[in-house]
Write a protein that holds these residues in place. Structure first.
Motif, PDB file in Angstrom:
ATOM      1  N   TYR A  26       0.764  -1.015   0.229  1.00 41.46           N
ATOM      2  CA  TYR A  26       0.022   0.118   0.640  1.00 41.46           C
ATOM      3  C   TYR A  26       0.863   0.842   0.033  1.00 41.46           C
ATOM      4  O   TYR A  26       1.989   0.992   0.879  1.00 41.46           O
ATOM      5  CB  TYR A  26      -0.976  -0.503   1.028  1.00 41.46           C
ATOM      6  CG  TYR A  26      -1.399   0.732   1.818  1.00 41.46           C
ATOM      7  CD1 TYR A  26      -2.564   1.183   0.742  1.00 41.46           C
ATOM      8  CD2 TYR A  26      -2.045   1.666   2.569  1.00 41.46           C
ATOM      9  CE1 TYR A  26      -3.352   2.776   1.078  1.00 41.46           C
ATOM     10  CE2 TYR A  26      -2.773   2.698   3.056  1.00 41.46           C
ATOM     11  CZ  TYR A  26      -3.419   3.265   1.912  1.00 41.46           C
ATOM     12  OH  TYR A  26      -4.479   4.102   2.574  1.00 41.46           O
ATOM     13  N   THR A  31      -3.395   8.160  -1.135  1.00 41.65           N
ATOM     14  CA  THR A  31      -4.351   9.589  -2.092  1.00 41.65           C
ATOM     15  C   THR A  31      -5.611   9.071  -1.330  1.00 41.65           C
ATOM     16  O   THR A  31      -6.222   7.483  -0.774  1.00 41.65           O
ATOM     17  CB  THR A  31      -4.684   9.424  -3.685  1.00 41.65           C
ATOM     18  OG1 THR A  31      -4.558   8.274  -4.515  1.00 41.65           O
ATOM     19  CG2 THR A  31      -2.837  10.162  -3.758  1.00 41.65           C
ATOM     20  N   PRO A  32      -6.774  10.080  -1.099  1.00 40.57           N
ATOM     21  CA  PRO A  32      -8.356   9.196  -0.655  1.00 40.57           C
ATOM     22  C   PRO A  32      -8.447   8.125  -0.938  1.00 40.57           C
ATOM     23  O   PRO A  32      -9.356   6.902  -0.859  1.00 40.57           O
ATOM     24  CB  PRO A  32      -8.868  11.320  -1.106  1.00 40.57           C
ATOM     25  CG  PRO A  32      -7.593  12.370  -0.599  1.00 40.57           C
ATOM     26  CD  PRO A  32      -6.793  11.818  -1.556  1.00 40.57           C
ATOM     27  N   GLU A  33      -8.075   8.011  -3.318  1.00 43.57           N
ATOM     28  CA  GLU A  33      -8.643   6.975  -3.758  1.00 43.57           C
ATOM     29  C   GLU A  33      -8.045   5.487  -3.055  1.00 43.57           C
ATOM     30  O   GLU A  33      -8.693   5.545  -3.290  1.00 43.57           O
ATOM     31  CB  GLU A  33      -8.677   7.550  -4.935  1.00 43.57           C
ATOM     32  CG  GLU A  33      -9.333   7.061  -5.655  1.00 43.57           C
ATOM     33  CD  GLU A  33      -9.447   7.124  -7.389  1.00 43.57           C
ATOM     34  OE1 GLU A  33      -8.044   7.336  -8.063  1.00 43.57           O
ATOM     35  OE2 GLU A  33     -10.076   6.550  -8.224  1.00 43.57           O
ATOM     36  N   GLN A  34      -6.566   5.625  -2.865  1.00 38.16           N
ATOM     37  CA  GLN A  34      -6.123   4.545  -2.869  1.00 38.16           C
ATOM     38  C   GLN A  34      -6.542   3.917  -1.156  1.00 38.16           C
ATOM     39  O   GLN A  34      -6.955   2.743  -0.932  1.00 38.16           O
ATOM     40  CB  GLN A  34      -5.092   4.755  -2.232  1.00 38.16           C
ATOM     41  CG  GLN A  34      -4.261   4.873  -3.666  1.00 38.16           C
ATOM     42  CD  GLN A  34      -2.891   5.627  -3.922  1.00 38.16           C
ATOM     43  OE1 GLN A  34      -2.348   6.540  -3.373  1.00 38.16           O
ATOM     44  NE2 GLN A  34      -2.068   5.429  -5.445  1.00 38.16           N
ATOM     45  N   LYS A  35      -7.172   5.259  -0.367  1.00 32.64           N
ATOM     46  CA  LYS A  35      -8.014   4.808   0.925  1.00 32.64           C
ATOM     47  C   LYS A  35      -8.662   4.023   0.820  1.00 32.64           C
ATOM     48  O   LYS A  35      -9.146   2.800   1.401  1.00 32.64           O
ATOM     49  CB  LYS A  35      -7.683   5.721   2.072  1.00 32.64           C
ATOM     50  CG  LYS A  35      -6.902   6.257   2.856  1.00 32.64           C
ATOM     51  CD  LYS A  35      -7.462   6.778   3.307  1.00 32.64           C
ATOM     52  CE  LYS A  35      -5.361   7.673   3.879  1.00 32.64           C
ATOM     53  NZ  LYS A  35      -5.620   9.068   5.021  1.00 32.64           N
ATOM     54  N   GLN A  36      -9.565   5.198  -0.554  1.00 37.95           N
ATOM     55  CA  GLN A  36     -11.081   3.612   0.326  1.00 37.95           C
ATOM     56  C   GLN A  36     -10.685   2.967  -1.278  1.00 37.95           C
ATOM     57  O   GLN A  36     -11.962   1.391  -0.681  1.00 37.95           O
ATOM     58  CB  GLN A  36     -12.172   4.947  -1.244  1.00 37.95           C
ATOM     59  CG  GLN A  36     -13.431   4.547  -2.200  1.00 37.95           C
ATOM     60  CD  GLN A  36     -13.532   4.584   0.149  1.00 37.95           C
ATOM     61  OE1 GLN A  36     -13.110   5.381   0.373  1.00 37.95           O
ATOM     62  NE2 GLN A  36     -14.824   3.429   0.482  1.00 37.95           N
ATOM     63  N   HIS A  37      -9.611   2.876  -2.224  1.00 36.98           N
ATOM     64  CA  HIS A  37      -9.826   1.753  -2.762  1.00 36.98           C
ATOM     65  C   HIS A  37      -9.226   0.192  -1.600  1.00 36.98           C
ATOM     66  O   HIS A  37     -10.250  -0.268  -1.254  1.00 36.98           O
ATOM     67  CB  HIS A  37      -8.582   1.704  -3.259  1.00 36.98           C
ATOM     68  CG  HIS A  37      -8.789   1.752  -5.066  1.00 36.98           C
ATOM     69  ND1 HIS A  37      -8.439   2.479  -5.727  1.00 36.98           N
ATOM     70  CD2 HIS A  37     -10.279   2.478  -5.263  1.00 36.98           C
ATOM     71  CE1 HIS A  37      -8.697   3.193  -6.776  1.00 36.98           C
ATOM     72  NE2 HIS A  37     -10.161   2.619  -6.655  1.00 36.98           N
ATOM     73  N   ASP A  40     -12.465  -0.897   0.708  1.00 43.89           N
ATOM     74  CA  ASP A  40     -12.734  -1.475  -0.208  1.00 43.89           C
ATOM     75  C   ASP A  40     -12.967  -2.778  -0.169  1.00 43.89           C
ATOM     76  O   ASP A  40     -13.214  -3.839  -0.046  1.00 43.89           O
ATOM     77  CB  ASP A  40     -13.606  -0.692  -1.337  1.00 43.89           C
ATOM     78  CG  ASP A  40     -14.130   0.557  -1.368  1.00 43.89           C
ATOM     79  OD1 ASP A  40     -15.058   0.460  -0.762  1.00 43.89           O
ATOM     80  OD2 ASP A  40     -13.585   0.783  -2.108  1.00 43.89           O
TER      81      ASP A  40
END
Ligand code: FAD
Length: 117
Positions: A26, A31-37, A40
């Motif tokens: 990781y 980024t916020p998007e990477q955190k979300q991925h 999920d």
């Protein structure tokens, strides 16, 4: 045919291997998007894990220990900790988390070096 216990252990082994390797790769500064991925992925992992009892116990652990996704080290240590919670329940030895990033080398370090170029 292998016993159910052996099959369940093999599935666990393979699953943990992928789980920890993903956390150890990781981003350092997600980024916020990477955190979300990753959030999920972890949630889906708990939902689709094919051993029903395991999945249910893991979902309870996720409630108690929500994923810590601020950085690579934080995420990897969180993953090590939650696996230790499973170990505890199964009366297995506690794992030493201090070298978690080195322990789960995917052999793809070169990819990251290229990304940084
Ligand atoms: P595993 O626990 O499979 O670990 C594999 C390897 O990872 C170890 O040999 C060690 O090198 C390393 N390791 C050990 N602890 C850690 C850690 N904390 N952090 C990083 N690396 C570590 N089985 C059940 O019988 N009941 C359950 O309820 C259950 N729930 C599970 C829930 C999940 C989400 C998963 C993925 C598996 C679950 N399992 C469950 C399977 C169980 O966790 C083991 O995978 C299985 O018992 C085989 O154990 P093992 O001793 O080979 O080591």
């Amino acid at each position: 045919k292998m016993s159910n216990e052996t099959l369940k252990a093999e599935l666990g082994n393979a699953s943990w291997k992928l789980f920890h390797t993903i956390l150890a790769r990781y981003p350092e500064n997600p980024t916020p998007e990477q955190k979300q991925h990753l959030a999920d992925y972890i949630r889906s992992f708990a939902l689709v894990y094919p051993c029903g009892d395991c999945a249910r116990h893991f979902a309870v652990l996720l409630e108690k220990y929500p994923p810590q996704l601020s950085s690579r080290k934080t995420a990897a240590l969180w993953g090590c900790h939650i696996h230790n919670q499973v170990n505890l329940r199964l009366h297995k030895q506690e794992y030493d988390c201090s070298t978690i990033l080195e322990d789960y080398d995917c052999g793809c370090g070169q990819d990251e070096a290229e990304e940084l170029q």
